[in-house]
Scaffold this motif. Structure first.
Motif, mmCIF file in Angstrom:
data_model
loop_
_atom_site.group_PDB
_atom_site.id
_atom_site.type_symbol
_atom_site.label_atom_id
_atom_site.label_comp_id
_atom_site.label_asym_id
_atom_site.label_seq_id
_atom_site.Cartn_x
_atom_site.Cartn_y
_atom_site.Cartn_z
ATOM 1 N N PRO A 142 34.880 13.785 14.079
ATOM 2 C CA PRO A 142 35.881 13.945 15.132
ATOM 3 C C PRO A 142 37.288 13.828 14.565
ATOM 4 N N VAL A 143 38.250 14.440 15.240
ATOM 5 C CA VAL A 143 39.647 14.352 14.835
ATOM 6 C C VAL A 143 40.334 13.306 15.717
ATOM 7 N N ALA A 144 41.020 12.382 15.080
ATOM 8 C CA ALA A 144 41.698 11.310 15.822
ATOM 9 C C ALA A 144 43.004 11.834 16.406
ATOM 10 N N LEU A 145 43.162 11.673 17.711
ATOM 11 C CA LEU A 145 44.374 12.103 18.406
ATOM 12 C C LEU A 145 44.893 10.980 19.295
ATOM 13 N N THR A 146 46.177 10.989 19.521
ATOM 14 C CA THR A 146 46.711 10.115 20.560
ATOM 15 C C THR A 146 46.443 10.771 21.907
ATOM 16 N N LEU A 147 46.539 10.004 22.962
ATOM 17 C CA LEU A 147 46.337 10.581 24.287
ATOM 18 C C LEU A 147 47.403 11.628 24.599
ATOM 19 N N ALA A 148 48.609 11.385 24.139
ATOM 20 C CA ALA A 148 49.692 12.343 24.386
ATOM 21 C C ALA A 148 49.430 13.652 23.667
ATOM 22 N N GLU A 149 48.926 13.584 22.445
ATOM 23 C CA GLU A 149 48.630 14.803 21.689
ATOM 24 C C GLU A 149 47.513 15.596 22.361
ATOM 25 N N THR A 170 41.906 6.278 21.621
ATOM 26 C CA THR A 170 41.824 4.862 22.008
ATOM 27 C C THR A 170 42.864 4.555 23.074
ATOM 28 N N GLY A 171 42.444 3.797 24.083
ATOM 29 C CA GLY A 171 43.359 3.391 25.141
ATOM 30 C C GLY A 171 42.693 2.370 26.039
ATOM 31 N N PHE A 172 43.366 1.997 27.122
ATOM 32 C CA PHE A 172 42.790 1.046 28.062
ATOM 33 C C PHE A 172 42.333 1.776 29.323
ATOM 34 N N VAL A 173 41.440 1.152 30.041
ATOM 35 C CA VAL A 173 40.779 1.788 31.182
ATOM 36 C C VAL A 173 41.589 1.592 32.459
ATOM 37 N N THR A 174 41.758 2.680 33.206
ATOM 38 C CA THR A 174 42.283 2.622 34.565
ATOM 39 C C THR A 174 41.316 3.379 35.473
ATOM 40 N N HIS A 175 41.327 3.016 36.749
ATOM 41 C CA HIS A 175 40.434 3.641 37.727
ATOM 42 C C HIS A 175 41.218 4.464 38.729
ATOM 43 N N GLY A 176 40.627 5.567 39.177
ATOM 44 C CA GLY A 176 41.225 6.390 40.208
ATOM 45 C C GLY A 176 40.647 6.069 41.574
ATOM 46 N N ASP A 177 41.353 6.476 42.608
ATOM 47 C CA ASP A 177 40.893 6.207 43.970
ATOM 48 C C ASP A 177 39.612 6.970 44.323
ATOM 49 N N ASP A 178 39.365 8.072 43.606
ATOM 50 C CA ASP A 178 38.205 8.909 43.915
ATOM 51 C C ASP A 178 36.975 8.542 43.100
ATOM 52 N N GLY A 179 37.023 7.406 42.408
ATOM 53 C CA GLY A 179 35.886 6.980 41.600
ATOM 54 C C GLY A 179 35.966 7.407 40.152
ATOM 55 N N TRP A 181 37.488 7.580 36.295
ATOM 56 C CA TRP A 181 38.157 6.604 35.451
ATOM 57 C C TRP A 181 38.818 7.310 34.280
ATOM 58 N N TYR A 182 39.809 6.643 33.729
ATOM 59 C CA TYR A 182 40.668 7.258 32.726
ATOM 60 C C TYR A 182 40.848 6.330 31.530
ATOM 61 N N VAL A 183 40.995 6.938 30.366
ATOM 62 C CA VAL A 183 41.485 6.206 29.211
ATOM 63 C C VAL A 183 42.990 6.458 29.184
ATOM 64 N N THR A 184 43.745 5.400 29.119
ATOM 65 C CA THR A 184 45.180 5.455 29.394
ATOM 66 C C THR A 184 45.974 4.784 28.286
ATOM 67 N N ARG A 185 47.180 5.257 28.094
ATOM 68 C CA ARG A 185 48.090 4.645 27.125
ATOM 69 C C ARG A 185 49.506 4.797 27.649
ATOM 70 N N LEU A 186 50.343 3.827 27.378
ATOM 71 C CA LEU A 186 51.747 3.902 27.746
ATOM 72 C C LEU A 186 52.562 4.355 26.552
ATOM 73 N N LEU A 187 53.491 5.273 26.803
ATOM 74 C CA LEU A 187 54.347 5.824 25.762
ATOM 75 C C LEU A 187 55.734 5.222 25.896
ATOM 76 N N VAL A 188 56.337 4.836 24.774
ATOM 77 C CA VAL A 188 57.680 4.277 24.804
ATOM 78 C C VAL A 188 58.583 5.029 23.837
ATOM 79 N N THR A 189 59.851 5.085 24.201
ATOM 80 C CA THR A 189 60.867 5.641 23.307
ATOM 81 C C THR A 189 61.562 4.525 22.551
ATOM 82 N N CYS A 190 61.933 3.484 23.281
ATOM 83 C CA CYS A 190 62.637 2.351 22.671
ATOM 84 C C CYS A 190 61.881 1.051 22.923
ATOM 85 N N CYS A 191 61.615 0.773 24.195
ATOM 86 C CA CYS A 191 60.993 -0.502 24.539
ATOM 87 C C CYS A 191 60.135 -0.326 25.786
#
Length: 256
Positions: A142-149, A170-179, A181-191
């Motif tokens: 497999p090719v390693a990618l960020t979620l943004a990529e 790789t990311g953390f789990v979030t759930h949607g209202d419709d059942g 689920w997502y692998v999620t990551r937060l992107l930052v520019t500075c902080c």
């Protein structure tokens, strides 16, 4: 004690900054790695200023006391009514001591990195970029990618570079209202204050959704969805083949 209140506050804040930047990697919860030297210097300067201020005030106080005792022998500074006046000033408003609370909190109990709560507060992004071709992906699976990529290629790549490729993210789990689920990551520019969300919907996991905020590494293939460059294509979808729980990385954010 009140005489040294501002000095103590400077030392506490400086020590807290050094605690998260020099003696640990906790600063990565709040700012990018490139800002570490500035945090270390700032923390050291605050500590030195606090110590220097305390020394100056102690010296000034000793000199004042010495002069005061010597003055009692010759002139007790009585006014014409025979009243004696002292020039002792206050130590500043007591409410200023409340500023020690956030400094102690950062020193003893550093807040966690942003997680699912912050991610869920952000509305679904709109298609603000143009559709176009992307550079070829590296060879091998497999090719390693960020979620943004992954999301950018899934939503905007007219060359379909993800087709037939196995990817790992790789990311953390979030759930949607419709059942869902997502692998999620937060992107930052500075902080952490400018963080935005990148997430990928996960499909095909027989074990179901892991708990919210669980960190996972997912492997799978791109599932085409919607017309390129439209809101219907977001969020990108991954047909997962494996989900592995992992520890939160030292740097929990992706860089823009």
């Amino acid at each position: 004690m009140r005489r040294y209140g501002s000095s103590l506050l400077l030392v506490l804040v400086g020590a807290a900054v050094l605690r998260i930047s020099l003696f640990s990697e906790l600063y990565l919860r709040y700012v990018q790695a490139g800002l570490r030297p500035y945090l270390v210097v700032s923390g050291a300067v605050l500590v030195l200023l606090g110590v220097a201020m305390a020394v100056v005030r102690r010296t000034t106080h000793d000199e004042h006391e010495a002069g005061h005792e010597a003055g009692h022998d010759d002139d007790d500074a009585d006014d014409e009514d025979g009243h004696h006046h002292h020039g002792h000033g206050g130590g500043g408003p007591r409410i200023a001591w409340l500023l020690t609370l956030p400094a102690l909190a950062l020193l003893l109990f550093p807040p966690p990195a942003l997680g699912s709560y912050s991610a869920e507060r952000e509305a679904a992004r709109t298609a603000a970029q143009g559709v176009g071709t992307f550079p070829a992906l590296p060879a091998g699976n497999p090719v390693a990618l960020t979620l943004a990529e992954f999301s950018s290629r899934a939503i905007y790549d007219s060359g379909r570079s993800l087709k037939g490729r196995t990817v790992r993210m790789t990311g953390f789990v979030t759930h949607g209202d419709d059942g869902a689920w997502y692998v999620t990551r937060l992107l930052v520019t500075c902080c952490a204050a400018d963080a935005s969300t990148s997430k990928v919907e996960v499909r095909g996991d027989a074990d179901g959704a892991p708990p919210v905020d669980t960190w996972v590494t997912v492997t799978g293939t791109w599932h085409p969805k919607g017309k390129l460059g439209t809101d219907a294509a977001w969020p990108a979808v991954l047909d997962v083949s494996s989900v592995k729980r992992v520890k939160q990385p030292a740097d929990p954010y992706e860089q823009r």
